[in-house]
Write a protein that holds these residues in place. Structure first.
Motif, PDB file in Angstrom:
ATOM      1  N   HIS A 139     -14.295   2.290  38.457  1.00  0.00           N
ATOM      2  CA  HIS A 139     -13.715   3.253  37.520  1.00  0.00           C
ATOM      3  C   HIS A 139     -14.647   4.413  37.179  1.00  0.00           C
ATOM      4  N   ILE A 140     -15.699   4.618  37.953  1.00  0.00           N
ATOM      5  CA  ILE A 140     -16.549   5.802  37.766  1.00  0.00           C
ATOM      6  C   ILE A 140     -15.853   7.010  38.393  1.00  0.00           C
ATOM      7  N   ARG A 141     -15.771   8.133  37.654  1.00  0.00           N
ATOM      8  CA  ARG A 141     -15.067   9.299  38.179  1.00  0.00           C
ATOM      9  C   ARG A 141     -15.881   9.950  39.291  1.00  0.00           C
ATOM     10  N   ILE A 142     -15.183  10.354  40.336  1.00  0.00           N
ATOM     11  CA  ILE A 142     -15.813  10.924  41.526  1.00  0.00           C
ATOM     12  C   ILE A 142     -15.213  12.294  41.773  1.00  0.00           C
ATOM     13  N   GLU A 143     -16.071  13.270  42.038  1.00  0.00           N
ATOM     14  CA  GLU A 143     -15.618  14.631  42.309  1.00  0.00           C
ATOM     15  C   GLU A 143     -15.453  14.831  43.805  1.00  0.00           C
ATOM     16  N   LYS A 144     -14.373  15.459  44.192  1.00  0.00           N
ATOM     17  CA  LYS A 144     -14.136  15.795  45.607  1.00  0.00           C
ATOM     18  C   LYS A 144     -14.305  17.301  45.788  1.00  0.00           C
ATOM     19  N   ASN A 145     -15.272  17.680  46.600  1.00  0.00           N
ATOM     20  CA  ASN A 145     -15.545  19.108  46.800  1.00  0.00           C
ATOM     21  C   ASN A 145     -15.299  19.562  48.229  1.00  0.00           C
ATOM     22  N   GLY A 146     -14.575  18.775  48.988  1.00  0.00           N
ATOM     23  CA  GLY A 146     -14.270  19.179  50.348  1.00  0.00           C
ATOM     24  C   GLY A 146     -14.101  17.981  51.262  1.00  0.00           C
ATOM     25  N   GLY A 147     -13.788  18.241  52.534  1.00  0.00           N
ATOM     26  CA  GLY A 147     -13.678  17.166  53.507  1.00  0.00           C
ATOM     27  C   GLY A 147     -12.315  16.498  53.488  1.00  0.00           C
ATOM     28  N   CYS A 148     -12.242  15.360  54.165  1.00  0.00           N
ATOM     29  CA  CYS A 148     -10.976  14.646  54.287  1.00  0.00           C
ATOM     30  C   CYS A 148     -10.718  13.812  53.039  1.00  0.00           C
ATOM     31  N   SER A 149      -9.633  13.059  53.062  1.00  0.00           N
ATOM     32  CA  SER A 149      -9.236  12.278  51.893  1.00  0.00           C
ATOM     33  C   SER A 149      -9.912  10.923  51.819  1.00  0.00           C
ATOM     34  N   HIS A 150     -10.734  10.593  52.801  1.00  0.00           N
ATOM     35  CA  HIS A 150     -11.463   9.319  52.746  1.00  0.00           C
ATOM     36  C   HIS A 150     -12.648   9.460  51.791  1.00  0.00           C
ATOM     37  N   MET A 151     -12.695   8.598  50.771  1.00  0.00           N
ATOM     38  CA  MET A 151     -13.734   8.677  49.750  1.00  0.00           C
ATOM     39  C   MET A 151     -14.589   7.415  49.789  1.00  0.00           C
ATOM     40  N   HIS A 152     -15.853   7.570  49.420  1.00  0.00           N
ATOM     41  CA  HIS A 152     -16.796   6.439  49.380  1.00  0.00           C
ATOM     42  C   HIS A 152     -17.548   6.481  48.064  1.00  0.00           C
ATOM     43  N   CYS A 153     -17.393   5.441  47.266  1.00  0.00           N
ATOM     44  CA  CYS A 153     -18.101   5.347  45.988  1.00  0.00           C
ATOM     45  C   CYS A 153     -19.510   4.815  46.241  1.00  0.00           C
ATOM     46  N   THR A 154     -20.516   5.610  45.926  1.00  0.00           N
ATOM     47  CA  THR A 154     -21.899   5.197  46.178  1.00  0.00           C
ATOM     48  C   THR A 154     -22.379   4.158  45.183  1.00  0.00           C
ATOM     49  N   ARG A 155     -21.658   3.998  44.080  1.00  0.00           N
ATOM     50  CA  ARG A 155     -22.096   3.014  43.085  1.00  0.00           C
ATOM     51  C   ARG A 155     -21.719   1.599  43.497  1.00  0.00           C
ATOM     52  N   CYS A 156     -20.442   1.389  43.855  1.00  0.00           N
ATOM     53  CA  CYS A 156     -19.996   0.023  44.188  1.00  0.00           C
ATOM     54  C   CYS A 156     -19.689  -0.138  45.667  1.00  0.00           C
ATOM     55  N   ASP A 157     -19.912   0.915  46.479  1.00  0.00           N
ATOM     56  CA  ASP A 157     -19.737   0.843  47.932  1.00  0.00           C
ATOM     57  C   ASP A 157     -18.277   0.622  48.328  1.00  0.00           C
ATOM     58  N   HIS A 158     -17.348   1.096  47.480  1.00  0.00           N
ATOM     59  CA  HIS A 158     -15.920   0.913  47.766  1.00  0.00           C
ATOM     60  C   HIS A 158     -15.383   2.139  48.497  1.00  0.00           C
ATOM     61  N   HIS A 159     -14.520   1.916  49.497  1.00  0.00           N
ATOM     62  CA  HIS A 159     -13.865   2.983  50.245  1.00  0.00           C
ATOM     63  C   HIS A 159     -12.398   3.082  49.806  1.00  0.00           C
ATOM     64  N   PHE A 160     -11.929   4.300  49.552  1.00  0.00           N
ATOM     65  CA  PHE A 160     -10.541   4.462  49.146  1.00  0.00           C
ATOM     66  C   PHE A 160     -10.053   5.847  49.564  1.00  0.00           C
ATOM     67  N   THR A 161      -8.761   6.069  49.398  1.00  0.00           N
ATOM     68  CA  THR A 161      -8.132   7.337  49.784  1.00  0.00           C
ATOM     69  C   THR A 161      -7.904   8.192  48.554  1.00  0.00           C
ATOM     70  N   TRP A 162      -8.218   9.456  48.666  1.00  0.00           N
ATOM     71  CA  TRP A 162      -8.054  10.397  47.552  1.00  0.00           C
ATOM     72  C   TRP A 162      -6.563  10.646  47.346  1.00  0.00           C
ATOM     73  N   GLN A 163      -6.012  10.081  46.253  1.00  0.00           N
ATOM     74  CA  GLN A 163      -4.571  10.118  46.045  1.00  0.00           C
ATOM     75  C   GLN A 163      -4.059  11.502  45.704  1.00  0.00           C
ATOM     76  N   ALA A 164      -4.918  12.358  45.136  1.00  0.00           N
ATOM     77  CA  ALA A 164      -4.461  13.685  44.713  1.00  0.00           C
ATOM     78  C   ALA A 164      -4.272  14.641  45.880  1.00  0.00           C
ATOM     79  N   VAL A 165      -4.814  14.293  47.059  1.00  0.00           N
ATOM     80  CA  VAL A 165      -4.652  15.163  48.216  1.00  0.00           C
ATOM     81  C   VAL A 165      -3.215  15.060  48.699  1.00  0.00           C
ATOM     82  N   PRO A 166      -2.458  16.117  48.737  1.00  0.00           N
ATOM     83  CA  PRO A 166      -1.025  16.044  49.035  1.00  0.00           C
ATOM     84  C   PRO A 166      -0.759  15.866  50.511  1.00  0.00           C
TER      85      PRO A 166
END
Length: 453
Positions: free
Chosen positions: A389-416
């Motif tokens: 639940h740590i907020r992550i900023e997306k400043n570019g790239g694809c919708s694949h996101m990686h949380c450096t705190r808990c090492d979780h991979h997820f998809t950026w839901q706001a990308v249409p």
């Protein structure tokens, strides 16, 4: 030569070969510690466990001379080894008894070679009672054979002994650091237990400190060797950094990281105390230490509404985007209709109207981008990690996101998904149409001769 002379010569030879591993027990009795020369590592097994080792503890052979050796009979002997079973030691005594003896020739060194052949490529420690052979004959020359119930302890002891000997050999030789490639004494290097890679203390210290500064700790603090995924042990980290304050920080962050990965644990935003939460819909969390009641979603003061205000604001912003998108779409359609009428009529009296329309489009474009960027920068450009639940900023790239705190991979839901107009945000929809709006302006400018771009 007399028997005494031959015995004396044999003792001198054995002393020169075994040195400190040879010592007298009395005038006619001595003991030799026999090291097994394992050129190839062997496998030891116990139950379903197995391990490969290079070194074994010494095997003890006790020799007792008598007056008729070597002219008539071989000397008396006792064999002792704690990792041989009693049965195997008795079989070894029989082999030494049956070894060809030539009258007048000394034989102790030949016996030592025969004993070394007892170790093959595998050693198994049994858990059950072995089949007893010749139970009535308990050979007193076989000492210290292990008991079956001690098999597991013996298995672990041999592993520890092998590691100790390997470390001694490692420290007494020159080693090449895998980072700086300098040749350094093994005593000044650190070899990691899990992967056995080794580095000089200076390189490993710099690597660990830099990695900790980058926010990686616990299971994320990996061996620096390429493709090696083995994490460093906490004891190794403490040995490497030699800094009590930094190590305390490492322990604290590692514990905090482990707790953050638990779905039912969060931290109080006021005192950072651990708080256990449940699946209740009211989002209430209560700190037992400072008695602070807060929302477990936004971490602000507890609000009585079931829905968190932060979530409500995001939903409202999405709804506002939908309304704005429809309005812009309608205005663009109206501008195209007006442009068609202008081209048909060729009426210069309409040029002012079209000029105002073009100016309004430019004004709406600038104003809309300013408003939307201010509203999106704190909400739509950040998204909480689904795990920690740590907020992550997306400043570019694809919708694949990686949380450096808990090492979780997820998809950026706001990308249409641009193939579905209902999922396109207002700003994205507007910008995707940016190539068509200049064509409208150009056509208007051509008709009205206003020169607006």
């Amino acid at each position: 030569m007399t028997n005494i002379e031959k015995q004396s010569d044999e003792i001198l030879v054995l002393q020169s070969i075994f040195d400190k591993k040879f010592h007298f027990l009395d005038e006619n009795q001595y003991e030799i510690s026999i090291e097994f020369d394992l050129n190839i590592p062997i496998t030891i097994r116990f139950d379903n466990q197995s391990s490969i080792i290079q070194y074994l503890p010494p095997f003890n052979l006790i020799i007792q001379y008598h007056d008729e050796y070597p002219s008539e009979y071989p000397p008396s002997f006792i064999v002792s080894c704690f990792y041989f079973s009693k049965l195997n030691l008795q079989k070894l005594c029989q082999k030494l008894d049956n070894y060809p003896f030539n009258n007048g020739d000394v034989c102790v060194y030949d016996w030592i070679d025969l004993i070394k052949l007892e170790i093959n490529n595998e050693m198994i420690f049994h858990t059950g009672a072995e089949e007893e052979e010749d139970e009535e004959e308990n050979d007193p020359r076989a000492l210290n054979g292990y008991l079956m119930e001690a098999g597991e302890k013996l298995f672990q002891y041999l592993i520890n002994y092998n590691q100790q000997r390997e470390n001694e050999q490692f420290q007494n030789q020159l080693q090449t650091c895998l980072i700086c490639t300098d040749d350094i004494r093994g005593l000044d290097c650190i070899r990691l237990q899990r992967c056995r890679h080794f580095y000089c203390r200076s390189c490993l210290n710099n690597y660990v400190r830099r990695t900790l500064d980058n926010g990686k700790f616990g299971e994320k603090l990996l061996c620096p060797q390429d493709q090696c995924k083995q994490p460093l042990l906490p004891t190794e980290v403490k040995q490497i950094i030699q800094d009590e304050q930094l190590y305390e920080k490492y322990e604290r962050l590692t514990l905090q990281h482990s707790l953050e990965l638990m779905d039912d644990i969060i931290f109080c935003p006021r005192c950072q105390y651990t708080v256990f939460i449940d699946d209740s819909a009211d989002n209430l969390a209560m700190c037992e230490q400072c008695r602070y009641a807060f929302c477990k979603i936004c971490k602000n003061n507890f609000h009585s509404q079931t829905a968190c205000p932060n979530q409500w604001m995001i939903e409202q912003l999405k709804l506002s985007e939908e309304i704005q998108r429809k309005r812009i779409k309608t205005q663009k359609q109206e501008s195209r209709v007006l442009l068609g009428e202008t081209e048909e009529r060729k009426n210069s009296s309409k040029s002012d109207k079209h000029s105002r329309l073009a100016k309004n489009l430019l004004y709406e474009q600038t104003t809309f981008e300013d408003i939307l960027s201010a509203g999106r920068i704190d909400t739509l450009n950040t998204q909480p990690c689904p795990r920690c639940h740590i907020r992550i900023e997306k400043n570019g790239g694809c919708s694949h996101m990686h949380c450096t705190r808990c090492d979780h991979h997820f998809t950026w839901q706001a990308v249409p998904d641009t193939s579905n107009p209902n999922n396109i945000s207002l700003l994205d929809n507007y910008m995707n149409s940016a190539m068509r709006i200049p064509s409208v302006k150009k056509a208007l400018n051509k008709v009205t001769n206003t020169g607006l771009y």
